[in-house]
Design an enzyme around this catalytic site. Sequence first.
Site, PDB file in Angstrom:
ATOM      1  NE  ARG A 179      -3.726  -2.305  -0.006  1.00  0.00           N
ATOM      2  CZ  ARG A 179      -3.442  -3.444  -0.636  1.00  0.00           C
ATOM      3  NH1 ARG A 179      -2.322  -3.542  -1.332  1.00  0.00           N
ATOM      4  NH2 ARG A 179      -4.251  -4.470  -0.597  1.00  0.00           N
ATOM      5  CB  SER A 228      -9.465  -0.351   3.591  1.00  0.00           C
ATOM      6  OG  SER A 228     -10.082  -1.500   3.063  1.00  0.00           O
ATOM      7  CD  GLU A 298      -5.746   0.931   2.617  1.00  0.00           C
ATOM      8  OE1 GLU A 298      -6.400   0.682   1.589  1.00  0.00           O
ATOM      9  OE2 GLU A 298      -5.397   0.041   3.426  1.00  0.00           O
TER      10      GLU A 298
END
Length: 305
Positions: A179, A228, A298
């Site tokens: 990520r 998320s 995130e």
Amino acid sequence: MSFPDITAELAAAMPGLRGTLVANAPLAPLTWFRTGGPAQVLFAPADEDDLALFLANLPERVPLTVIGLGSNLLVRDGGVPGVVLRLGKAFAEVSVEEGCRVRAGAGAPDVKVARAAAEAGIDGLTFLRGIPGAIGGALRMNGGAYGGEVKDVLVEARALDRRGHRHVLSREDMRFSYRHCGAPEDLIFVEALFEGRPGDPAEILARMNEITEARAATQPVNTRTGGSTFKNPDGAKAWQLVDAAGCRGLRIGQAQVSEMHCNFLVNLGGATAAEIENLGEEVRRRVKEHSGVTLAWEIKRVGVA
């Protein structure tokens, strides 16, 4: 909150600019959370050349923030000073090339790219169906879902820097990790070239439908949410840590940890950005206290409180 109008000043420094400059443009309608303050200036370039012209003439003192479809974004209530750049339809083209390759503009929705690949019999890009955003964001965060991520399929990315200079980056240049993209922060991605493998269109589309159904069954996809919220720590699942800390359904004002999937924060209606961010920080505090793990955001948070 209202910012000083600097659109006339910017336009005067950029003769020939064809894109639109909007002062104090509301950003809440452009984000999935549907909350937050305005952009001091919202700029939508007409095309890549127009963007290059703008960047080459944008004063260094003016902050620049890039947003996509607003799916993984929280705009704080005070708004975003400087210029907010949003790549629109001019950057949303998707084309299929030889060698099981798909070229996509940074403004193209991930699902559009997945579907174009599927219809052309190109396998390997199905995971993009599970990422609710645009290609630019997927590049910047090495977006992934359902067993795949951008680093698995990227050939190269094209970008402009803050001075309007063009760059082509290989997969190695992107310095991907979980990520995360290690390419310079000032680069603005405008296009990506992906490569998959031969596959059967019917089978690929069937898997895409399975992803759609799985998301609907396990995630609050029809609510005001930002996707998320926290990255999965090494060897653990963020949602399990949140659940174990007793945060499922936790509320602050009109912001709530989703009852369906507790790695999602939800705007129940009228939540401020501060309520959503404070809720996220309270979840991080409780998880740290319960398990010793510090969750990392995130969701991208921009602007001033």
